[in-house]
Design a protein around this motif. Sequence first.
Motif, PDB file in Angstrom:
ATOM      1  N   HIS A 110      -2.390  46.080 -11.248  1.00 60.40           N
ATOM      2  CA  HIS A 110      -2.032  46.353 -12.576  1.00 60.40           C
ATOM      3  C   HIS A 110      -2.987  47.428 -13.166  1.00 60.40           C
ATOM      4  O   HIS A 110      -4.275  47.569 -12.837  1.00 60.40           O
ATOM      5  CB  HIS A 110      -2.122  45.170 -13.591  1.00 60.40           C
ATOM      6  N   MET A 166      -0.493  38.353  -1.539  1.00 62.29           N
ATOM      7  CA  MET A 166       0.748  39.120  -2.099  1.00 62.29           C
ATOM      8  C   MET A 166       0.520  40.767  -1.959  1.00 62.29           C
ATOM      9  O   MET A 166       1.242  41.376  -1.591  1.00 62.29           O
ATOM     10  CB  MET A 166       1.228  38.743  -3.670  1.00 62.29           C
ATOM     11  N   ARG A 191       3.102  37.790 -14.574  1.00 61.68           N
ATOM     12  CA  ARG A 191       3.800  38.806 -14.529  1.00 61.68           C
ATOM     13  C   ARG A 191       4.114  39.404 -13.095  1.00 61.68           C
ATOM     14  O   ARG A 191       5.292  39.868 -12.796  1.00 61.68           O
ATOM     15  CB  ARG A 191       3.241  40.010 -15.235  1.00 61.68           C
ATOM     16  N   ARG A 192       2.913  39.572 -12.157  1.00 62.23           N
ATOM     17  CA  ARG A 192       2.992  40.093 -10.838  1.00 62.23           C
ATOM     18  C   ARG A 192       4.347  39.187 -10.064  1.00 62.23           C
ATOM     19  O   ARG A 192       5.055  39.754  -9.374  1.00 62.23           O
ATOM     20  CB  ARG A 192       1.943  39.979 -10.336  1.00 62.23           C
ATOM     21  N   LEU A 220       7.814  39.846 -11.197  1.00 63.34           N
ATOM     22  CA  LEU A 220       8.411  41.333 -10.876  1.00 63.34           C
ATOM     23  C   LEU A 220       8.714  41.131  -9.425  1.00 63.34           C
ATOM     24  O   LEU A 220       9.608  41.848  -8.969  1.00 63.34           O
ATOM     25  CB  LEU A 220       7.074  42.201 -11.202  1.00 63.34           C
ATOM     26  N   GLU A 221       8.053  40.240  -8.696  1.00 65.52           N
ATOM     27  CA  GLU A 221       8.156  40.544  -7.125  1.00 65.52           C
ATOM     28  C   GLU A 221       9.228  39.369  -6.794  1.00 65.52           C
ATOM     29  O   GLU A 221       9.308  39.101  -5.786  1.00 65.52           O
ATOM     30  CB  GLU A 221       6.937  40.068  -6.515  1.00 65.52           C
ATOM     31  N   GLN A 244       3.131  41.186 -22.899  1.00 63.87           N
ATOM     32  CA  GLN A 244       3.655  42.124 -21.999  1.00 63.87           C
ATOM     33  C   GLN A 244       3.787  41.078 -20.546  1.00 63.87           C
ATOM     34  O   GLN A 244       4.655  41.569 -19.840  1.00 63.87           O
ATOM     35  CB  GLN A 244       3.120  43.267 -21.692  1.00 63.87           C
ATOM     36  N   ASP A 304       7.598  39.180 -22.391  1.00 60.90           N
ATOM     37  CA  ASP A 304       8.472  40.090 -21.993  1.00 60.90           C
ATOM     38  C   ASP A 304       9.416  39.550 -20.907  1.00 60.90           C
ATOM     39  O   ASP A 304      10.763  40.026 -20.652  1.00 60.90           O
ATOM     40  CB  ASP A 304       7.870  41.400 -21.080  1.00 60.90           C
ATOM     41  N   MET A 345       4.477  48.414 -11.458  1.00 63.25           N
ATOM     42  CA  MET A 345       3.515  48.537 -10.694  1.00 63.25           C
ATOM     43  C   MET A 345       3.993  47.586  -9.396  1.00 63.25           C
ATOM     44  O   MET A 345       4.486  46.459  -9.730  1.00 63.25           O
ATOM     45  CB  MET A 345       2.291  48.198 -11.162  1.00 63.25           C
ATOM     46  N   LYS A 368      12.193  49.439 -19.868  1.00 64.80           N
ATOM     47  CA  LYS A 368      11.997  48.161 -19.434  1.00 64.80           C
ATOM     48  C   LYS A 368      13.032  47.397 -18.812  1.00 64.80           C
ATOM     49  O   LYS A 368      13.081  46.812 -17.647  1.00 64.80           O
ATOM     50  CB  LYS A 368      11.901  47.116 -20.831  1.00 64.80           C
ATOM     51  N   MET A 399      12.102  47.433  -8.932  1.00 65.34           N
ATOM     52  CA  MET A 399      11.546  46.372  -8.190  1.00 65.34           C
ATOM     53  C   MET A 399      12.453  46.255  -6.953  1.00 65.34           C
ATOM     54  O   MET A 399      12.046  46.190  -5.845  1.00 65.34           O
ATOM     55  CB  MET A 399      11.250  45.270  -8.785  1.00 65.34           C
TER      56      MET A 399
END
Lengths: 416, 121
Positions: free
Chosen positions: A48, A149, A174-175, A178-179, A202, A206, B56, B79, B86
Motif C-alpha cells: 500500500h 499473502m 482493505r487488503r 480486495l483479495e 478508505q 469504502d 494495489m 472506485k 482485481m
Amino acid sequence: MRSEYDVVVIGGGPAGLAAAIKAKELGLNVLLIESREFLGGIPMQCVHPGFGIHYFKEDLTGTEFIHRIIERFRELDIEYYTNAHVLEVAPYSYRHKILRIVTEEGLFEVAAKTVIYAAGARERHMFEIGITGHRVAGIYTAGEAQTMMDIYGVMPGKEIVIVGSGDVGLIMARRFTLEGAKVKAVIELMPYPGGLTRNVVQCLEDFGIPLYLSHAVTRVEGKRRVERVIVTKVDEKLRPIPGTEESIECDTVVLAAGLVPYLKVIEKAGVEIDPVTRGPVVNSYLETSVPGIFVAGNALVINDLVDYVVEQGEEAAMGAYEFVKNGGLPALKWRKLVKGRNIRLAVPHYLADTKDVTIYARVGEPEENVRLRFPEIGKEIRLPFVKPSEMIRVKLKREEIARAKDRITMEVVRDE
Amino acid sequence: MSEVKKFRLTCIVCPLGCTVEVTMEGDRITGVEGFTCPRGKDYAIQEIREPKRIVMSVVKVRGGRFPTVAVKSDRPVPKELIPEIMKKLAEVEVEAPVSVGQVIVENVLGTGANIVATREV
C-alpha cells in the motif's frame, strides 16, 4: 567475514539499512546482519502507499520505498548476511563488543567497536490481550498474514475477523477485502478507532466493513480451525461486560494489536529499558546505557512513519561514527528530558549540547489548540491538535539545549 | 428549482483527515467547505463526481525469488472498477525478472492507468 568492524548493524529493515548506508558513507567499515532471507524488512510486504512523503517527498508504496534504499545499499557494496542471526552481543570492553553470529556458513565471532541495533518490533499476540479459548489453526498476527499473502501469495483465510483498529488493522482489512476475502468485523477495545480517520474511511467505509468500538474478542472457538469468535462489549475501564457476548462466524482471526520493541539480544547485553516505550533508554546520539551500543527504528520506539525510522538509523550511524572517531562520545554533560503534562513518552532520554537533536514523543490524551513547551529553554510551539496515535517530532538546537542546566521538561499546555 | 443536497466527506489526501462539506444543486456543485488545502477541495469534488483510488495488489511470478510481485495502478482508477481490476490481476502471471516500475498491464480496463510493479523479483 573480517574479525573486526567499526560497526555491526543488526537488522536489515529501513532503520538498519539507513544506518549501514550512512556509516559506510562516513567511512566506517560495516557489517549488516539480517535474519530473514531477504533485505528490506517489513516494507517488503507493504504493497500500500503512504511511505516516503517526508524522506523522498513522494508518496510511495512500502515496496517502492525500500527498493530505493536497498539500491543505495547495493551501490555502496556493504558487507551483509541474510538468513543470519546474532546470538549474543557481549560488551567486552568500553571500545569493543564481541558478537556471536550464526550464518548458513557456520558460527562466527566478530569484534565491533560499535553496534547499531535495528531489529524492529514484535507483534503482540493473543496471550497478551486476554483472548481465551482454543489454540486452533487460523490465528495469525497481521504481519504473518501480510507475509503469507503479499510475499508468498497465499490467502490466510476466507472469513476474517481483525482484532485492533490501528492503521495496520485497517490497512489489512482493505487488503483482505480486495483479495476476495470477507472481513466480517474489525474489533477495537477503545471507544475510538486507533488509526487515522482517512484510513477508517478508505479501508473500512469504502467496503462497508463493520467496526466494533469498545469491544474485545474474549474467546476463539473451533475444533481444527477457527470456527467463530466471541466478542464482548467492554466498560469504561475496558473490562468485558457479562451478558453482552456475541458470536461471529469466521475461519480466521488476525491480530493487529500493537507492537513492542524487540530487544532480546541487547537486553542480555544489559541495556537499560524504559518501561513506557519498552525500548532502551538512549541519549541524543541514540546510544543505549551500554557504551557503543546504539539503537534505531521500532526497536527504539514504535514509530508512525518509516521516514522517522530511516532518520533514526542515520542518526545512530552518526553516533557510531563519533564513537569510533573519538573512542567514545564527545558529550560530557547530559540533561535529562523530563516528561511534563500530557507527555506519555519521549525519546531520547538524555540530551547534550554537543549536537542538535530530534525528539519523538507521544501524548497521553487527545487535546486541541495546545502549545508544546520546553520551559527551561524558553521554547514554545503551537499545535492545532495532539493525539496519542500521532507521534510528535520536534527538533532542539544545541544552543537551546545549552541553556538548560540539568533537565529539560517537555509539556503540552492549553493555549490560553 | 433543483434540489439542494449536502455531502459530508472525510478527506483522505493526507493524515489530517479534514471534514469537507460539498453542496450540490441538481448536478451542479455550488459549494465546498471545510478543506484546509487546495488538494482537499479537489479531492472532495472528485469524490462526489467520480470517486477514484490507487489500486494495489500482488500478481503471480514464474521463476523468481518470490512467487509474487507487488503492483499498483500508476494513477487513481474509478472506485467502482476496482473489483473488476482485481479479478483481472488475479489471472495475470509474469516471468521473472521483474523490475520496479515495469508495466505489468497496460491501460487496465481502458482506464488510462497502467499496472506497474512496485517490487523487484
